[in-house]
Write a protein that holds these residues in place. Structure first.
Motif, PDB file in Angstrom:
ATOM      1  N   ASN A 110     -49.003 -21.233 -65.185  1.00 29.83           N
ATOM      2  CA  ASN A 110     -50.328 -21.819 -64.947  1.00 29.83           C
ATOM      3  C   ASN A 110     -51.424 -20.763 -65.051  1.00 29.83           C
ATOM      4  O   ASN A 110     -51.151 -19.559 -65.046  1.00 29.83           O
ATOM      5  CB  ASN A 110     -50.361 -22.473 -63.556  1.00 29.83           C
ATOM      6  CG  ASN A 110     -49.681 -23.833 -63.583  1.00 29.83           C
ATOM      7  OD1 ASN A 110     -49.658 -24.523 -64.597  1.00 29.83           O
ATOM      8  ND2 ASN A 110     -49.120 -24.220 -62.449  1.00 29.83           N
ATOM      9  N   HIS A 111     -52.653 -21.266 -65.099  1.00 31.50           N
ATOM     10  CA  HIS A 111     -53.818 -20.391 -65.300  1.00 31.50           C
ATOM     11  C   HIS A 111     -54.475 -19.992 -63.976  1.00 31.50           C
ATOM     12  O   HIS A 111     -54.634 -20.821 -63.083  1.00 31.50           O
ATOM     13  CB  HIS A 111     -54.834 -21.148 -66.159  1.00 31.50           C
ATOM     14  CG  HIS A 111     -56.209 -20.560 -66.170  1.00 31.50           C
ATOM     15  ND1 HIS A 111     -56.569 -19.514 -67.002  1.00 31.50           N
ATOM     16  CD2 HIS A 111     -57.318 -20.872 -65.455  1.00 31.50           C
ATOM     17  CE1 HIS A 111     -57.840 -19.211 -66.795  1.00 31.50           C
ATOM     18  NE2 HIS A 111     -58.325 -20.021 -65.863  1.00 31.50           N
ATOM     19  N   TYR A 161     -57.544 -28.089 -71.712  1.00 29.28           N
ATOM     20  CA  TYR A 161     -56.285 -28.112 -70.957  1.00 29.28           C
ATOM     21  C   TYR A 161     -56.184 -29.262 -69.961  1.00 29.28           C
ATOM     22  O   TYR A 161     -55.131 -29.468 -69.357  1.00 29.28           O
ATOM     23  CB  TYR A 161     -56.093 -26.791 -70.189  1.00 29.28           C
ATOM     24  CG  TYR A 161     -56.072 -25.574 -71.071  1.00 29.28           C
ATOM     25  CD1 TYR A 161     -54.909 -25.183 -71.720  1.00 29.28           C
ATOM     26  CD2 TYR A 161     -57.224 -24.809 -71.274  1.00 29.28           C
ATOM     27  CE1 TYR A 161     -54.883 -24.062 -72.529  1.00 29.28           C
ATOM     28  CE2 TYR A 161     -57.211 -23.690 -72.083  1.00 29.28           C
ATOM     29  CZ  TYR A 161     -56.035 -23.319 -72.712  1.00 29.28           C
ATOM     30  OH  TYR A 161     -56.016 -22.211 -73.518  1.00 29.28           O
ATOM     31  N   TYR A 184     -55.679 -17.954 -69.187  1.00 30.35           N
ATOM     32  CA  TYR A 184     -55.790 -18.550 -70.529  1.00 30.35           C
ATOM     33  C   TYR A 184     -57.035 -18.047 -71.257  1.00 30.35           C
ATOM     34  O   TYR A 184     -57.228 -18.348 -72.431  1.00 30.35           O
ATOM     35  CB  TYR A 184     -55.862 -20.080 -70.455  1.00 30.35           C
ATOM     36  CG  TYR A 184     -54.670 -20.779 -69.840  1.00 30.35           C
ATOM     37  CD1 TYR A 184     -53.507 -20.094 -69.516  1.00 30.35           C
ATOM     38  CD2 TYR A 184     -54.705 -22.151 -69.580  1.00 30.35           C
ATOM     39  CE1 TYR A 184     -52.421 -20.746 -68.949  1.00 30.35           C
ATOM     40  CE2 TYR A 184     -53.622 -22.810 -69.024  1.00 30.35           C
ATOM     41  CZ  TYR A 184     -52.489 -22.103 -68.706  1.00 30.35           C
ATOM     42  OH  TYR A 184     -51.409 -22.752 -68.148  1.00 30.35           O
ATOM     43  N   ASP A 201     -44.455 -21.211 -71.414  1.00 29.31           N
ATOM     44  CA  ASP A 201     -45.564 -22.161 -71.264  1.00 29.31           C
ATOM     45  C   ASP A 201     -45.525 -22.898 -69.932  1.00 29.31           C
ATOM     46  O   ASP A 201     -46.261 -23.859 -69.726  1.00 29.31           O
ATOM     47  CB  ASP A 201     -45.629 -23.136 -72.441  1.00 29.31           C
ATOM     48  CG  ASP A 201     -44.444 -24.081 -72.517  1.00 29.31           C
ATOM     49  OD1 ASP A 201     -43.549 -23.991 -71.662  1.00 29.31           O
ATOM     50  OD2 ASP A 201     -44.419 -24.909 -73.453  1.00 29.31           O
ATOM     51  N   ARG A 205     -50.488 -26.135 -74.693  1.00 27.04           N
ATOM     52  CA  ARG A 205     -49.378 -25.236 -74.373  1.00 27.04           C
ATOM     53  C   ARG A 205     -49.093 -24.160 -75.413  1.00 27.04           C
ATOM     54  O   ARG A 205     -48.334 -23.227 -75.129  1.00 27.04           O
ATOM     55  CB  ARG A 205     -48.083 -26.043 -74.171  1.00 27.04           C
ATOM     56  CG  ARG A 205     -48.226 -27.215 -73.231  1.00 27.04           C
ATOM     57  CD  ARG A 205     -46.934 -27.955 -73.083  1.00 27.04           C
ATOM     58  NE  ARG A 205     -46.020 -27.272 -72.209  1.00 27.04           N
ATOM     59  CZ  ARG A 205     -46.016 -27.379 -70.890  1.00 27.04           C
ATOM     60  NH1 ARG A 205     -46.890 -28.160 -70.292  1.00 27.04           N
ATOM     61  NH2 ARG A 205     -45.154 -26.718 -70.153  1.00 27.04           N
TER      62      ARG A 205
HETATM   63  C1  LIG Z   1     -49.170 -24.069 -70.427  1.00 25.31           C
HETATM   64  S1  LIG Z   1     -49.103 -25.394 -69.345  1.00 25.31           S
HETATM   65  C2  LIG Z   1     -48.696 -24.655 -67.827  1.00 25.31           C
HETATM   66  C3  LIG Z   1     -47.517 -25.263 -67.142  1.00 25.31           C
HETATM   67  C4  LIG Z   1     -47.640 -26.657 -66.623  1.00 25.31           C
HETATM   68  N1  LIG Z   1     -48.197 -26.678 -65.274  1.00 25.31           N
HETATM   69  C5  LIG Z   1     -46.280 -27.325 -66.598  1.00 25.31           C
HETATM   70  O1  LIG Z   1     -45.834 -27.719 -65.568  1.00 25.31           O
HETATM   71  O2  LIG Z   1     -45.659 -27.446 -67.616  1.00 25.31           O
HETATM   72  C6  LIG Z   1     -50.801 -25.770 -69.213  1.00 25.31           C
HETATM   73  C7  LIG Z   1     -51.086 -26.971 -68.354  1.00 25.31           C
HETATM   74  O3  LIG Z   1     -50.783 -26.707 -67.007  1.00 25.31           O
HETATM   75  C8  LIG Z   1     -51.769 -27.241 -66.149  1.00 25.31           C
HETATM   76  N2  LIG Z   1     -52.410 -26.124 -65.437  1.00 25.31           N
HETATM   77  C9  LIG Z   1     -52.406 -24.828 -65.768  1.00 25.31           C
HETATM   78  N3  LIG Z   1     -53.041 -24.073 -64.862  1.00 25.31           N
HETATM   79  C10 LIG Z   1     -53.485 -24.920 -63.929  1.00 25.31           C
HETATM   80  C11 LIG Z   1     -54.248 -24.754 -62.741  1.00 25.31           C
HETATM   81  N4  LIG Z   1     -54.678 -23.560 -62.331  1.00 25.31           N
HETATM   82  N5  LIG Z   1     -54.538 -25.860 -62.012  1.00 25.31           N
HETATM   83  C12 LIG Z   1     -54.118 -27.080 -62.412  1.00 25.31           C
HETATM   84  N6  LIG Z   1     -53.416 -27.308 -63.539  1.00 25.31           N
HETATM   85  C13 LIG Z   1     -53.088 -26.243 -64.290  1.00 25.31           C
HETATM   86  C14 LIG Z   1     -52.748 -27.998 -67.032  1.00 25.31           C
HETATM   87  O4  LIG Z   1     -52.346 -29.341 -67.070  1.00 25.31           O
HETATM   88  C15 LIG Z   1     -52.543 -27.350 -68.388  1.00 25.31           C
HETATM   89  O5  LIG Z   1     -52.826 -28.215 -69.467  1.00 25.31           O
END
Ligand SMILES: C[S@@+](CC[C@H](N)C(=O)[O-])C[C@H]1O[C@@H](n2cnc3c(N)ncnc32)[C@H](O)[C@@H]1O
Length: 411
Positions: free
Chosen positions: A207-208, A255, A243, A204, A178
């Motif tokens: 999502n990506h 991630y 990301y 944070d 994050r």
């Molecule tokens: C910076 S956080 C983003 C926010 C997170 N989804 C949350 O609810 O707190 C990064 C994490 O989100 C999840 N994530 C981000 N982008 C994703 C995607 N396209 N598909 C699935 N999981 C995702 C992964 O678990 C990653 O480690």
């Protein structure tokens, strides 16, 4: 981050939405200048004031500061951040950071958190990196225990029970998955390792998506961490950031997730597989391998959506060079065509390697599927591994098609 319902399932649960609203309120209350204009191309998605960031400055200004300053050799910036996270989580209701800590995942899916039998099912190159990651975190924990002991005066409970391996692992994954990047700073009370990580509440939650373009950086003029987008977003649509141009193995490693239809997805070809399909009688093979090594062509050889990478094909062309053409090896590295035979042989070998990977991938998918039936407790971890292999299979099928098309030019 969803700007109006729907989106990431984690956020859909009632508990998460309540925590999310509380975080929103907490941030706006503390920092009314927090900005969320969105929608337009090239516009700011979010601008988070410096005072909202959790950095090593936050930690050093806290009750931990005196202990960090005293400790020799100086703790690393990462240890300072992890210690703060674990300590604040332990503080529960007493923590100023509670609204933020509440929305953080309770557990992570990076390879370091997976059961060893699940790690065993990963592609070889990723498995090696996953094992390195585990060894790294274990070493981080072992080497931090004396520092944790020095914090005992701050706690009623034994520090061993607060700063356990699982607590540190959680904090490490929180930072790893994050944190945003800040330009390196140097603090005397911290070790010389780069101090570049900051946690950025709210920001944070994004999502990506590999297909969006964003600019994310700390703005020294506004003293805010800003994310600008060059993509357009409609109202109620989930906003994504990128990301980085990461392939799926990297996304999994760093991630803990896999991106479907990732344009950067690829399948890595190791040196062992590369030579397995070459004629064993080639007397110049060792020389050819050492040329590839010297010129950095033995690593990052991949199959992608468009077929074998230029690097993979170049390596194969050099390895397939006929004995009498060996002196042309420099031309091969420069991308020149040496002969039709060389072109055709290298494509044929690329196709054989591609088919070998497809078979291996199908076999792994079957293995994962059997394990899903037998080990229900591991279903989430196994589903993640399954999605990685499934995406790799799609890439290989696309590569095989391209190779077939290229081969027909020589028939
Ligand atoms: C910076 S956080 C983003 C926010 C997170 N989804 C949350 O609810 O707190 C990064 C994490 O989100 C999840 N994530 C981000 N982008 C994703 C995607 N396209 N598909 C699935 N999981 C995702 C992964 O678990 C990653 O480690």
């Amino acid at each position: 981050m969803n700007l109006g319902g729907g989106g990431c399932s984690e956020l859909r649960s009632r508990h998460c939405i309540l925590s999310w609203e509380r975080l929103h309120w907490w941030l706006l209350h503390r920092h009314p200048q927090l900005c969320f204009p969105f929608g337009q191309e090239g516009q700011m998605i979010i601008s988070l004031p410096e005072s909202c960031l959790l950095t090593t400055d936050t930690v050093i200004r806290s009750y931990l500061g005196a202990y960090i300053t005293k400790w020799k050799p100086p703790p690393s910036p990462l240890l300072a951040l992890c210690t703060f996270l674990v300590s604040e989580k332990h503080a529960g209701d007493r923590s100023l950071w509670k609204p933020y800590l509440e929305i953080l995942p309770k557990a992570y899916t990076c390879p370091v958190c997976l059961e060893p039998e699940v790690v065993n099912l990963l592609p070889k190159s990723l498995k090696a990196k996953a094992e390195e990651q585990r060894a790294h975190v274990q070493e981080f924990f072992a080497s931090s225990r004396d520092f944790f002991s020095s914090l005992q005066p701050l706690f009623v409970e034994a520090v061993d029970s607060i700063f356990s391996y699982s607590a540190l692992l959680w904090a490490w994954c929180t930072i790893n998955t994050r944190a945003v990047y800040l330009r390196p700073r140097q603090r005397e009370c911290l070790s010389a390792e780069p101090d570049t990580c900051a946690l950025a509440p709210y920001l944070d939650l994004l999502n990506h998506s590999p297909s969006v373009q964003v600019k994310a950086a700390f703005n020294e003029e506004t003293h805010s961490y800003e994310i600008r987008t060059t993509s357009r977003w409609r109202k109620h649509e989930e906003v994504f950031i990128c990301y980085g141009p990461h392939d799926n193995q990297r996304l999994f490693l760093e991630y803990g997730f896999v991106s479907v239809h990732n344009p950067h997805a690829c399948v890595y070809v190791s040196r062992e597989i590369l030579v397995k399909y070459l004629p064993s009688r080639d007397k110049q093979m060792d020389k050819k391998i050492s040329i590839l090594k010297d010129h950095g062509y033995i690593e990052n050889l991949t199959f992608g959506w468009d077929g074998p990478s230029w690097r993979l094909l170049t390596a194969l062309k050099l390895l397939c060079l006929e004995a009498e053409k060996f002196t042309c090896w420099k031309k091969v590295l420069l991308g020149e065509v040496i002969s039709d035979t060389n072109e055709k042989t290298s494509l044929d070998i690329a196709q054989k390697i591609c088919y070998y990977f497809m078979e291996e991938t199908n076999a792994m998918l079957q293995k994962v599927s059997h394990m899903k039936d037998e080990k229900e407790a591991l279903i989430n971890q196994l589903t993640l591994v399954e999605s990685l292999w499934t995406e790799e299979l799609k890439v290989l099928r696309a590569s095989a098609k391209t190779l077939h098309r290229l081969q027909t030019a020589f028939t």
